[in-house]
Design a protein around this motif. Structure first.
Motif, PDB file in Angstrom:
ATOM      1  N   VAL A  40       1.322  -1.132  -0.474  1.00 54.15           N
ATOM      2  CA  VAL A  40      -0.291   0.072   0.319  1.00 54.15           C
ATOM      3  C   VAL A  40       1.135   1.551   0.176  1.00 54.15           C
ATOM      4  O   VAL A  40       2.065   1.286   0.605  1.00 54.15           O
ATOM      5  N   ALA A  41       0.583   2.496  -0.435  1.00 56.07           N
ATOM      6  CA  ALA A  41       0.952   4.043  -0.454  1.00 56.07           C
ATOM      7  C   ALA A  41      -0.292   4.475   0.146  1.00 56.07           C
ATOM      8  O   ALA A  41      -1.072   4.603  -0.131  1.00 56.07           O
ATOM      9  N   VAL A  42       0.310   4.652   0.888  1.00 61.98           N
ATOM     10  CA  VAL A  42      -1.012   5.497   1.697  1.00 61.98           C
ATOM     11  C   VAL A  42      -0.520   7.260   1.430  1.00 61.98           C
ATOM     12  O   VAL A  42       0.368   7.702   0.937  1.00 61.98           O
ATOM     13  N   ARG A  43      -2.057   7.736   1.458  1.00 59.72           N
ATOM     14  CA  ARG A  43      -2.041   9.274   1.125  1.00 59.72           C
ATOM     15  C   ARG A  43      -3.018  10.107   2.303  1.00 59.72           C
ATOM     16  O   ARG A  43      -3.839   9.264   3.143  1.00 59.72           O
ATOM     17  N   ALA A  44      -2.839  11.352   2.716  1.00 60.66           N
ATOM     18  CA  ALA A  44      -3.683  11.729   4.079  1.00 60.66           C
ATOM     19  C   ALA A  44      -5.217  11.416   3.039  1.00 60.66           C
ATOM     20  O   ALA A  44      -5.704  12.205   4.589  1.00 60.66           O
ATOM     21  N   THR A  45      -5.738  12.033   2.199  1.00 59.20           N
ATOM     22  CA  THR A  45      -7.136  12.174   1.675  1.00 59.20           C
ATOM     23  C   THR A  45      -7.314  10.416   2.079  1.00 59.20           C
ATOM     24  O   THR A  45      -8.554  10.365   2.462  1.00 59.20           O
ATOM     25  N   GLY A  46      -6.960   9.193   2.690  1.00 55.04           N
ATOM     26  CA  GLY A  46      -7.431   8.242   2.944  1.00 55.04           C
ATOM     27  C   GLY A  46      -7.833   7.410   1.426  1.00 55.04           C
ATOM     28  O   GLY A  46      -8.756   6.909   1.483  1.00 55.04           O
ATOM     29  N   SER A  47      -7.254   7.925   0.714  1.00 54.04           N
ATOM     30  CA  SER A  47      -7.215   7.250  -0.784  1.00 54.04           C
ATOM     31  C   SER A  47      -6.196   6.811  -1.306  1.00 54.04           C
ATOM     32  O   SER A  47      -4.962   6.915  -1.743  1.00 54.04           O
ATOM     33  N   PHE A  48      -6.095   5.388  -1.456  1.00 48.43           N
ATOM     34  CA  PHE A  48      -4.981   5.007  -1.357  1.00 48.43           C
ATOM     35  C   PHE A  48      -4.170   3.969  -2.389  1.00 48.43           C
ATOM     36  O   PHE A  48      -5.590   3.558  -3.387  1.00 48.43           O
ATOM     37  N   THR A  49      -3.028   3.579  -2.435  1.00 47.47           N
ATOM     38  CA  THR A  49      -2.923   3.126  -3.996  1.00 47.47           C
ATOM     39  C   THR A  49      -2.069   1.011  -3.657  1.00 47.47           C
ATOM     40  O   THR A  49      -1.335   1.611  -2.462  1.00 47.47           O
ATOM     41  N   ILE A  50      -3.004   0.617  -4.273  1.00 51.39           N
ATOM     42  CA  ILE A  50      -1.976  -0.705  -3.712  1.00 51.39           C
ATOM     43  C   ILE A  50      -1.886  -1.299  -4.599  1.00 51.39           C
ATOM     44  O   ILE A  50      -1.996  -1.175  -6.106  1.00 51.39           O
ATOM     45  N   THR A  51      -0.299  -2.241  -4.094  1.00 49.88           N
ATOM     46  CA  THR A  51       0.343  -2.537  -6.383  1.00 49.88           C
ATOM     47  C   THR A  51       0.092  -3.653  -5.407  1.00 49.88           C
ATOM     48  O   THR A  51       1.003  -4.122  -4.343  1.00 49.88           O
ATOM     49  N   THR A  52      -0.444  -4.957  -6.118  1.00 49.14           N
ATOM     50  CA  THR A  52      -0.041  -6.243  -6.366  1.00 49.14           C
ATOM     51  C   THR A  52      -0.206  -6.550  -8.368  1.00 49.14           C
ATOM     52  O   THR A  52       0.977  -6.201  -8.711  1.00 49.14           O
ATOM     53  N   ALA A  53      -0.103  -7.948  -7.139  1.00 53.19           N
ATOM     54  CA  ALA A  53       1.395  -8.816  -8.554  1.00 53.19           C
ATOM     55  C   ALA A  53       0.898  -8.299  -9.797  1.00 53.19           C
ATOM     56  O   ALA A  53       0.400  -8.574 -11.065  1.00 53.19           O
ATOM     57  N   ARG A  54      -0.655  -7.903 -10.422  1.00 54.22           N
ATOM     58  CA  ARG A  54      -1.345  -7.829 -11.685  1.00 54.22           C
ATOM     59  C   ARG A  54      -1.101  -6.114 -11.737  1.00 54.22           C
ATOM     60  O   ARG A  54      -1.329  -6.010 -13.127  1.00 54.22           O
ATOM     61  N   GLY A  55      -0.894  -5.294 -10.894  1.00 57.44           N
ATOM     62  CA  GLY A  55      -0.696  -4.320 -11.544  1.00 57.44           C
ATOM     63  C   GLY A  55      -1.170  -2.934 -10.510  1.00 57.44           C
ATOM     64  O   GLY A  55      -1.172  -3.630  -8.511  1.00 57.44           O
ATOM     65  N   THR A  56      -1.043  -2.292 -10.402  1.00 56.72           N
ATOM     66  CA  THR A  56      -1.657  -0.972  -9.412  1.00 56.72           C
ATOM     67  C   THR A  56      -2.609  -0.751  -9.461  1.00 56.72           C
ATOM     68  O   THR A  56      -3.639  -0.783 -10.705  1.00 56.72           O
TER      69      THR A  56
END
Length: 105
Positions: free
Chosen positions: A57-73
């Motif tokens: 996970v890449a956290v953001r102050a807005t609470g909307s996160f980015t998750i990097t999986t084996a299949r992509g982002t």
């Protein structure tokens, strides 16, 4: 995960080209009890990103996160749908299926 998440920054603002404060940075590296690099599982109930996503996970102050999986982002997963699997401890673990036990005589 090549590189690393870094060790943070002492600076609490980002300056503009004249040196005046432009942005305010968060005080802590943890947001919504998550830190960038944590291994998480997100179950998005509906919408374009519906489904189960497991990865870093890449956290953001807005609470909307980015998750990097084996299949992509996958971008824009709300923190309420995310569950912690393992904290970031400096190592880059790989997710893969467990191999079956072979029977040897």
């Amino acid at each position: 995960m090549a590189g690393g998440a870094g060790r943070g920054s002492y600076a609490r603002t980002r300056p503009d080209k004249h040196g005046f404060a432009r942005l305010r940075l968060p005080r802590s590296g943890r947001l919504f009890s998550f830190a960038t690099g944590d291994l998480v599982r997100a179950v998005a109930p509906k919408g374009e990103k519906a489904g189960t996503h497991t990865g870093r996970v890449a956290v953001r102050a807005t609470g909307s996160f980015t998750i990097t999986t084996a299949r992509g982002t996958v971008q824009g997963i709300n923190h309420r749908h995310v569950r912690l699997l393992q904290r970031a401890d400096g190592y880059a673990y790989t997710l893969r299926k467990e191999q079956g036990v072979s029977s040897r005589p």
